[in-house]
Design an enzyme around this catalytic site. Structure first.
Site, PDB file in Angstrom:
ATOM      1  N   GLY A  65      59.304 -24.181  62.633  1.00 53.98           N
ATOM      2  CA  GLY A  65      58.595 -25.387  62.228  1.00 53.98           C
ATOM      3  C   GLY A  65      59.439 -26.614  62.480  1.00 53.98           C
ATOM      4  O   GLY A  65      60.558 -26.539  62.998  1.00 53.98           O
ATOM      5  N   GLY A 114      58.092 -20.232  61.850  1.00 58.98           N
ATOM      6  CA  GLY A 114      56.695 -20.572  62.076  1.00 58.98           C
ATOM      7  C   GLY A 114      56.063 -19.806  63.214  1.00 58.98           C
ATOM      8  O   GLY A 114      54.845 -19.570  63.211  1.00 58.98           O
ATOM      9  N   GLU A 137      65.534 -17.971  57.606  1.00 58.38           N
ATOM     10  CA  GLU A 137      65.450 -19.099  56.686  1.00 58.38           C
ATOM     11  C   GLU A 137      66.517 -19.122  55.587  1.00 58.38           C
ATOM     12  O   GLU A 137      66.922 -20.205  55.147  1.00 58.38           O
ATOM     13  CB  GLU A 137      64.060 -19.133  56.037  1.00 58.38           C
ATOM     14  CG  GLU A 137      62.938 -19.539  56.966  1.00 58.38           C
ATOM     15  CD  GLU A 137      62.418 -18.387  57.830  1.00 58.38           C
ATOM     16  OE1 GLU A 137      61.522 -18.630  58.640  1.00 58.38           O
ATOM     17  OE2 GLU A 137      62.920 -17.250  57.681  1.00 58.38           O
ATOM     18  N   ASP A 145      58.888 -17.658  54.792  1.00 62.74           N
ATOM     19  CA  ASP A 145      57.533 -17.996  54.368  1.00 62.74           C
ATOM     20  C   ASP A 145      56.518 -17.633  55.451  1.00 62.74           C
ATOM     21  O   ASP A 145      56.654 -16.595  56.079  1.00 62.74           O
ATOM     22  CB  ASP A 145      57.455 -19.478  53.992  1.00 62.74           C
ATOM     23  CG  ASP A 145      57.741 -20.417  55.161  1.00 62.74           C
ATOM     24  OD1 ASP A 145      58.443 -20.015  56.106  1.00 62.74           O
ATOM     25  OD2 ASP A 145      57.259 -21.562  55.122  1.00 62.74           O
TER      26      ASP A 145
END
Length: 352
Positions: A65, A114, A137, A145
């Protein structure tokens, strides 16, 4: 300026190509919106039988992301833009997961963060020799996530917990062995494969299965028993103690993984373990995404995220000062506050 997402139809196929090569196709909010709009349009178009998702040029598939924006938001607007991004990115993840028509994701290159979030919901997930899959992450004070609580918790042999905590990178054959990819295709055959899918969209599985036999050996299989043993617990200190004992007994692999965990945010390692523990209990992917949005909304405001991005990505100094600095400092009360429901009107909701 070129479009960072290219959408087109090719006969019965809707085709989405990520096109932000200088950023390794990392997702922006606008890119998420463009992808979601195309999927919505094709969902109601009887002429479209399937969707292909790939990258247009350069190294791909998608490196994650918009980390720079997320950090800027954390530092300067209380996380407002970050929450907007997470909310709509998670809507795209859910839209892909629940999409009625088959989606084929070509993970030909870096597939992280992402990129994992838009690839794993696809019915067909194609790895190549260029695939580099990871959820790194915890190294920047974030957590795995974009559906990681669902996808990683359902891998066998505690592999999901291992990937979530260490951020380990898997190659193409390893992703197939783990069940993260459904097929392995040499990259020089992809264009032919895509053309054949356009010609016969009802035979996607057969087309993807025909090019090669068994993928090359998955190296991670050699350590599968160690992963299952040392990452068996949902308690972070227990995992660390298991690795520490094996390292003291001369296990080089355990020492390497123990040292790797020593570089990660203790807070988000504990968050990740609880996230996967709760994620595997959900029957509805939307419930998982609601949980992850709660986590993201809190973690983005915690000091570890901005500090982790500074140390790993901005300054590249590799010296993050985590807060809390040790696993013991991450209390159950802190974790409870990160996972707690959001105020009325602020919870995540799916697109449909």
């Amino acid at each position: 300026m070129t479009d960072d997402v290219l959408t087109r139809t090719d006969g019965p196929i809707g085709h989405i190509s990520l096109n932000r090569p200088k950023a390794l196709h990392a997702l922006t909010l606008d890119m998420c919106h463009k992808m979601s709009a195309a999927l919505t349009e094709w969902a109601d178009d009887d002429a479209i039988e399937a969707v292909m998702l790939d990258h247009a040029q350069g190294r791909g598939f998608c490196a994650g992301g918009d980390i720079a924006m997320l950090r800027d938001s954390a530092l300067n607007d209380g996380g407002k833009r970050a929450r907007e991004f997470f909310h709509d990115e998670y809507r795209l993840n859910h839209q892909l997961f629940t999409y009625a028509k088959p989606v084929v994701a070509f993970m030909d290159g870096i597939t992280m963060g992402g990129g994992v979030g838009i690839a794993l919901p696809a019915k067909f997930r194609v790895a190549t020799e260029n695939t580099r899959f990871a959820m790194p992450e915890t190294g920047i004070g974030l957590f795995p996530d974009v559906g990681g609580g669902w996808h990683l918790s359902r891998l066998g042999g505690r592999l999901g917990q291992f990937l979530a905590l260490t951020g380990a990178r898997l190659d193409g054959p390893e992703t197939v062995w783990a069940g993260l990819a459904t097929h392995y295709v040499p990259s020089d055959m992809l264009e032919d494969i895509k053309a054949r899918i356009v010609e016969r969209p009802g035979r996607i599985s057969g087309i993807l299965s025909e090019p090669v036999g068994t993928p090359p050996r998955a190296r991670i299989e050699e350590n599968a028993l160690k992963i299952a043993k040392h990452f068996a617990s949902d308690d972070y200190e227990t995992i660390l103690a298991s690795l520490e004992k094996a390292a003291d007994d001369g296990d080089d692999w355990a020492q390497k993984e123990r040292d790797t965990l020593g570089t990660k945010s203790p807070q988000t390692c504990k968050v990740a373990l609880r996230q996967l523990e709760k994620g595997r209990e959900f029957d509805d992917f939307a419930d998982n995404m609601r949980m992850e949005y709660r986590i993201a909304s809190r973690v983005i405001e915690r000091p570890d995220f901005a500090e982790g991005v500074r140390a790993v990505i901005v300054d590249k100094s590799g010296d993050p000062k985590w807060n809390p600095s040790s696993p013991e400092g991450v209390s159950e009360e802190l974790l409870d506050s990160i996972f707690a429901p959001l105020p009325d009107g602020e919870e995540w909701t799916p697109l449909n």
